[in-house]
Design a protein around this motif. Structure first.
Motif, mmCIF file in Angstrom:
data_model
loop_
_atom_site.group_PDB
_atom_site.id
_atom_site.type_symbol
_atom_site.label_atom_id
_atom_site.label_comp_id
_atom_site.label_asym_id
_atom_site.label_seq_id
_atom_site.Cartn_x
_atom_site.Cartn_y
_atom_site.Cartn_z
ATOM 1 N N CYS A 133 -7.444 0.125 1.727
ATOM 2 C CA CYS A 133 -8.091 1.410 1.465
ATOM 3 C C CYS A 133 -7.055 2.491 1.191
ATOM 4 C CB CYS A 133 -8.971 1.807 2.650
ATOM 5 S SG CYS A 133 -9.660 3.484 2.532
ATOM 6 N N LEU A 134 -6.027 2.574 2.025
ATOM 7 C CA LEU A 134 -4.997 3.606 1.853
ATOM 8 C C LEU A 134 -4.245 3.415 0.538
ATOM 9 C CD1 LEU A 134 -3.532 3.876 5.478
ATOM 10 C CD2 LEU A 134 -5.220 5.366 4.374
ATOM 11 N N LYS A 135 -4.036 2.165 0.151
ATOM 12 C CA LYS A 135 -3.338 1.911 -1.119
ATOM 13 C C LYS A 135 -4.205 2.306 -2.313
ATOM 14 C CE LYS A 135 -1.976 -2.312 0.197
ATOM 15 N NZ LYS A 135 -1.317 -3.643 0.199
ATOM 16 N N VAL A 136 -5.515 2.110 -2.181
ATOM 17 C CA VAL A 136 -6.420 2.568 -3.242
ATOM 18 C C VAL A 136 -6.352 4.088 -3.372
ATOM 19 C CG1 VAL A 136 -8.854 2.839 -3.861
ATOM 20 C CG2 VAL A 136 -7.988 0.610 -3.177
ATOM 21 N N MET A 137 -6.387 4.784 -2.249
ATOM 22 C CA MET A 137 -6.267 6.256 -2.272
ATOM 23 C C MET A 137 -4.962 6.679 -2.938
ATOM 24 S SD MET A 137 -7.409 7.743 1.432
ATOM 25 C CE MET A 137 -8.427 6.779 2.516
ATOM 26 N N TRP A 138 -3.884 6.009 -2.557
ATOM 27 C CA TRP A 138 -2.548 6.323 -3.078
ATOM 28 C C TRP A 138 -2.542 6.237 -4.607
ATOM 29 C CZ3 TRP A 138 1.569 8.482 -0.912
ATOM 30 C CH2 TRP A 138 2.839 8.326 -1.474
ATOM 31 N N GLY A 139 -3.149 5.186 -5.115
ATOM 32 C CA GLY A 139 -3.223 5.035 -6.564
ATOM 33 C C GLY A 139 -4.126 6.073 -7.203
ATOM 34 N N LEU A 140 -5.226 6.434 -6.538
ATOM 35 C CA LEU A 140 -6.166 7.405 -7.104
ATOM 36 C C LEU A 140 -5.550 8.791 -7.255
ATOM 37 C CD1 LEU A 140 -9.492 6.453 -5.265
ATOM 38 C CD2 LEU A 140 -8.968 6.176 -7.700
ATOM 39 N N VAL A 141 -4.653 9.163 -6.334
ATOM 40 C CA VAL A 141 -4.040 10.493 -6.458
ATOM 41 C C VAL A 141 -2.949 10.504 -7.515
ATOM 42 C CG1 VAL A 141 -4.543 11.072 -4.054
ATOM 43 C CG2 VAL A 141 -2.279 10.186 -4.643
ATOM 44 N N GLY A 142 -2.491 9.314 -7.942
ATOM 45 C CA GLY A 142 -1.489 9.243 -9.003
ATOM 46 C C GLY A 142 -0.094 8.914 -8.534
ATOM 47 N N CYS A 143 0.049 8.499 -7.274
ATOM 48 C CA CYS A 143 1.365 8.084 -6.784
ATOM 49 C C CYS A 143 1.557 6.579 -7.015
ATOM 50 C CB CYS A 143 1.523 8.435 -5.307
ATOM 51 S SG CYS A 143 1.721 10.222 -5.008
ATOM 52 N N LEU A 144 2.793 6.118 -6.866
ATOM 53 C CA LEU A 144 3.163 4.756 -7.262
ATOM 54 C C LEU A 144 3.602 3.909 -6.063
ATOM 55 C CD1 LEU A 144 5.380 5.656 -10.352
ATOM 56 C CD2 LEU A 144 2.919 5.190 -10.315
ATOM 57 N N PRO A 145 3.472 2.582 -6.181
ATOM 58 C CA PRO A 145 3.979 1.702 -5.124
ATOM 59 C C PRO A 145 5.473 1.890 -4.867
ATOM 60 C CG PRO A 145 2.513 0.488 -6.569
ATOM 61 C CD PRO A 145 2.731 1.831 -7.209
ATOM 62 N N ALA A 146 6.201 2.403 -5.861
ATOM 63 C CA ALA A 146 7.633 2.646 -5.669
ATOM 64 C C ALA A 146 7.911 3.828 -4.745
ATOM 65 C CB ALA A 146 8.298 2.897 -7.028
ATOM 66 N N GLY A 147 6.905 4.657 -4.521
ATOM 67 C CA GLY A 147 7.101 5.850 -3.686
ATOM 68 C C GLY A 147 7.465 5.513 -2.255
ATOM 69 N N ASN A 148 8.256 6.369 -1.649
ATOM 70 C CA ASN A 148 8.733 6.125 -0.289
ATOM 71 C C ASN A 148 7.628 6.155 0.762
ATOM 72 O OD1 ASN A 148 11.288 5.956 -1.340
ATOM 73 N ND2 ASN A 148 11.933 8.007 -0.715
ATOM 74 N N GLU A 149 6.494 6.836 0.445
ATOM 75 C CA GLU A 149 5.400 6.913 1.410
ATOM 76 C C GLU A 149 4.206 6.060 1.002
ATOM 77 O OE1 GLU A 149 4.368 10.500 3.294
ATOM 78 O OE2 GLU A 149 6.429 11.117 3.626
ATOM 79 N N TYR A 150 4.461 5.093 0.141
ATOM 80 C CA TYR A 150 3.434 4.090 -0.157
ATOM 81 C C TYR A 150 2.996 3.469 1.179
ATOM 82 C CZ TYR A 150 1.328 -0.023 -2.440
ATOM 83 O OH TYR A 150 0.473 -1.011 -2.891
ATOM 84 N N PRO A 151 1.698 3.288 1.422
ATOM 85 C CA PRO A 151 1.230 2.854 2.750
ATOM 86 C C PRO A 151 1.975 1.667 3.345
ATOM 87 C CG PRO A 151 -0.632 3.504 1.425
ATOM 88 C CD PRO A 151 0.572 3.599 0.528
ATOM 89 N N ASP A 152 2.337 0.676 2.522
ATOM 90 C CA ASP A 152 3.047 -0.493 3.058
ATOM 91 C C ASP A 152 4.443 -0.150 3.574
ATOM 92 O OD1 ASP A 152 0.982 -2.209 2.647
ATOM 93 O OD2 ASP A 152 1.810 -3.170 0.856
ATOM 94 N N LYS A 153 4.963 1.028 3.185
ATOM 95 C CA LYS A 153 6.321 1.406 3.585
ATOM 96 C C LYS A 153 6.343 2.351 4.790
ATOM 97 C CE LYS A 153 8.003 0.986 -1.187
ATOM 98 N NZ LYS A 153 8.621 1.671 -2.350
#
Length: 250
Positions: A133-153
């Motif tokens: 869910c958090l990763k879906v939100m992250w993508g919806l706002v326009g941020c990338l998996p490479a970002g330092n605050e990507y949920p998995d990180k």
């Protein structure tokens, strides 16, 4: 004997009626005695008609929000009047059913209760939210998996804190990271995109200015003498490059 029975009946009736009258006046103990539950202060009458304040109180108590499309002040007069004459128990059950349907992922009920249809990976508005869910939100706002605050990180503590927030709050936190990144905040650009952008390139997704394109051209090690130096491109070619994300330019 008949008169005695009449007085006994009246005494019994008056005793019970006093319980009901005290209940309608807001006596919580007598409400428990009469109806089996104590009512909110805004809902003094078990049988209605209920006021707007009462209906808003019940709406909030079941977990629905003012943003919901069926928040009582948003109801038509006819719908409001229909609900207002329900018993308190039936009114609460009606609103609880909307909340229950919303929590099972029904878009229509989510709109009624929360004012927003949630992504499939985010079945509950209030959380706790899953990593998906958090990763879906992250993508919806326009941020990338490479970002330092990507949920998995995130650290376990930071992840748990974010996951425990309601959907709008968690989404809002991520949206602010993206907004600040687009505003030129280098730390938030690292958090959102995994890269700090040059001053001439304030937005990762573009459109990029000619100055930004020339800055990137130089950053990759190419020279103004090159045939594809941005100033030498046609307007159409510049438009194509300008619309690319920062990492895809050149």
């Amino acid at each position: 004997m008949l008169m005695q029975r009449f007085y006994f009946y009246r005494d019994l009736y008056d005793t019970m009626e006093a319980i009901k009258l005290d209940s309608d006046a807001g006596n919580l103990i007598q409400q428990q005695n009469c109806f089996g539950s104590a009512l909110p202060a805004d809902c003094p009458l078990f049988f209605g008609p209920h006021t707007m304040a009462c209906m808003e109180t019940v709406w909030a108590s079941v977990g629905c929000l003012p943003a919901g499309t069926e928040h009582p002040p948003k109801l038509s007069t006819a719908d409001f009047n229909t609900l207002s004459v329900l018993t308190y128990t039936d009114l609460e059950a009606h609103m609880t059913s909307i909340k229950s349907d919303a929590d099972t992922g029904t878009d229509a009920a989510q709109l009624k209760c929360f004012g927003i249809a949630l992504p499939t990976d985010c079945p509950t508005y209030g959380g706790p939210h899953t990593a998906d869910c958090l990763k879906v939100m992250w993508g919806l706002v326009g941020c990338l998996p490479a970002g330092n605050e990507y949920p998995d990180k995130l650290s376990t503590a930071d992840f748990d804190s974010l996951a425990a927030k309601d959907y709008r709050s968690a989404y809002g936190d991520m949206e602010k990271i993206k907004t600040d990144a687009d505003g030129g905040d280098l730390i938030q650009q690292q958090n959102c995109f995994g890269i700090a952008l040059p001053g001439d390139c304030p937005t990762y997704n573009g459109p990029h200015s000619n100055a930004c394109l020339k800055t990137i051209w130089g950053a990759v090690g190419c020279l103004p003498a090159g045939d594809e130096y941005p100033d030498k491109l046609t307007s159409a070619q510049q438009a194509v490059l300008s619309a690319l994300t920062y990492r895809l330019v050149f």
